[in-house]
Design an enzyme around this catalytic site. Sequence first.
Site, PDB file in Angstrom:
ATOM      1  N   LYS A 188       0.824  -1.210   0.000  1.00  0.00           N
ATOM      2  CA  LYS A 188       0.000   0.000   0.000  1.00  0.00           C
ATOM      3  C   LYS A 188       0.868   1.275   0.000  1.00  0.00           C
ATOM      4  O   LYS A 188       2.083   1.210   0.159  1.00  0.00           O
ATOM      5  CB  LYS A 188      -0.968  -0.029   1.185  1.00  0.00           C
ATOM      6  CG  LYS A 188      -1.944  -1.222   1.130  1.00  0.00           C
ATOM      7  CD  LYS A 188      -3.014  -1.058   0.061  1.00  0.00           C
ATOM      8  CE  LYS A 188      -3.684  -2.315  -0.417  1.00  0.00           C
ATOM      9  NZ  LYS A 188      -4.474  -3.080   0.518  1.00  0.00           N
TER      10      LYS A 188
HETATM   11  C1  LIG Z   1      -5.555  -4.210   0.849  1.00  0.00           C
HETATM   12  C2  LIG Z   1      -7.014  -3.958   0.953  1.00  0.00           C
HETATM   13  C3  LIG Z   1      -7.739  -4.224   2.115  1.00  0.00           C
HETATM   14  C4  LIG Z   1      -7.181  -5.005   3.270  1.00  0.00           C
HETATM   15  O1  LIG Z   1      -6.095  -4.450   3.859  1.00  0.00           O
HETATM   16  P1  LIG Z   1      -5.280  -5.284   4.985  1.00  0.00           P
HETATM   17  O2  LIG Z   1      -4.531  -4.220   5.697  1.00  0.00           O
HETATM   18  O3  LIG Z   1      -4.423  -6.252   4.252  1.00  0.00           O
HETATM   19  O4  LIG Z   1      -6.295  -5.959   5.841  1.00  0.00           O
HETATM   20  C5  LIG Z   1      -9.059  -3.824   2.186  1.00  0.00           C
HETATM   21  N1  LIG Z   1      -9.663  -3.239   1.139  1.00  0.00           N
HETATM   22  C6  LIG Z   1      -9.005  -2.998  -0.025  1.00  0.00           C
HETATM   23  C7  LIG Z   1      -9.734  -2.315  -1.135  1.00  0.00           C
HETATM   24  C8  LIG Z   1      -7.674  -3.378  -0.154  1.00  0.00           C
HETATM   25  O5  LIG Z   1      -7.041  -3.193  -1.327  1.00  0.00           O
END
Ligand SMILES: *Cc1c(COP(=O)(O)O)cnc(C)c1O
Length: 390
Positions: A188
């Site tokens: 991210k």
């Molecule tokens: C990555 C992601 C999540 C989950 O994030 P985590 O921190 O891995 O739980 C939720 N929603 C979207 C749209 C994502 O891309």
Amino acid sequence: MNSSISKLSIPFHRSAVGNEEAQAVADVVRSGWLTMGPKTIEFERQFACYIGVKHAIAVSSCTAALHLSLDAIRIQPGDEVLVPTTTFASTAEVVTYFGARPVLVDVEACSLNIDPADVEKKITPRSKAIIPVHFAGQPCNMNALGEIASQHKLHMVEDAAHALPALYSGKRVGTISELTTFSFYATKTLTTGEGGMVTTNDDSYAQRVQLMRLHGISRDAWKRYSVEGSWFYEVLEAGYKYNFTDLQAALGLVQLSKCDSMSEQRTRVAEQYNRAFSDMPAVQTPCVLPDCQVAWHLYVLRLNLSQLSIDRDGFIRELMERGIGTSVHFIPLHMHPLYRRDYGYKENDCPVACREYSRSLSLPIYPDLSEDEVGYVINSVREVIKVWKR
Ligand SMILES: *Cc1c(COP(=O)(O)O)cnc(C)c1O
């Protein structure tokens, strides 16, 4: 292949963590305080300040943040929660934790975000909340969604896993709805390896999330091993083990200080792609809504398949042969076995999402992708189009 272009190897993702992060984590290791503690509190404070929101509560993941947010608005068994079908598993999965029903909604062809018109069609007397996802970092149409939510008395929890930092109509994503969730997963825009955040301006939601992230025990339970802490605590609710750690916070503090410059770098890459692809009829660049700042977590290129004698999967293979890693975001949730089997979804339930999925691929986009590398990706896309032009 054109022999004048030397072949590069460009992974789909490279993380932007370096020596400064390593040093910060090492300092925490040496401090002896490894779990949630003062660094976490400092990270929450700085994150809230950066977003411009009253409360930021750090948790173990965005999935946990979504779960705790739905708990805060008191989702009950049998409730319905409207979720875009074009998203990661988490967004809908958390709804099922409550025995509630994820209602999958189609997306707008342009932004690939949840379609307000389809939300309206799918509202029933059992609808309780909407979870808009700012796909790829492009803010949803929050004005339209806000009107629908207030008209039908629905809660709104934003999944901003892709949207740090993003602006909608001059407002920072994270300040708009009752609750917003962020992800600090490895890929991210800001990473702590794993991690997430809930932001809210509402004191009672903040209190509930703080309580439930650590076993439902009284608020400063994490302090009980420090000098000023007390051995006494009370279990008030059956909560969860969703706390953050100071190791993650140390990483996060360094990342947060680079958040704006990393965002500028991703925007530079997106603009380079947009300029190059805008005059190639075989592809479609992402459409950017007016009055928005996009976080550019992803750069989704869409193929105009009628102009090509190759499909999306073939296009991905061609780029892989040229050393370029790509991905696809996302296989619409309603096409997955779980949602077909347990909720009866069929492929044509969300036709726009299906159609756009079949012609989408995500190109590499990250802060340290060099101009030469971006140029190589652009030339490779151009070359594949030339070879497979109909
Ligand atoms: C990555 C992601 C999540 C989950 O994030 P985590 O921190 O891995 O739980 C939720 N929603 C979207 C749209 C994502 O891309």
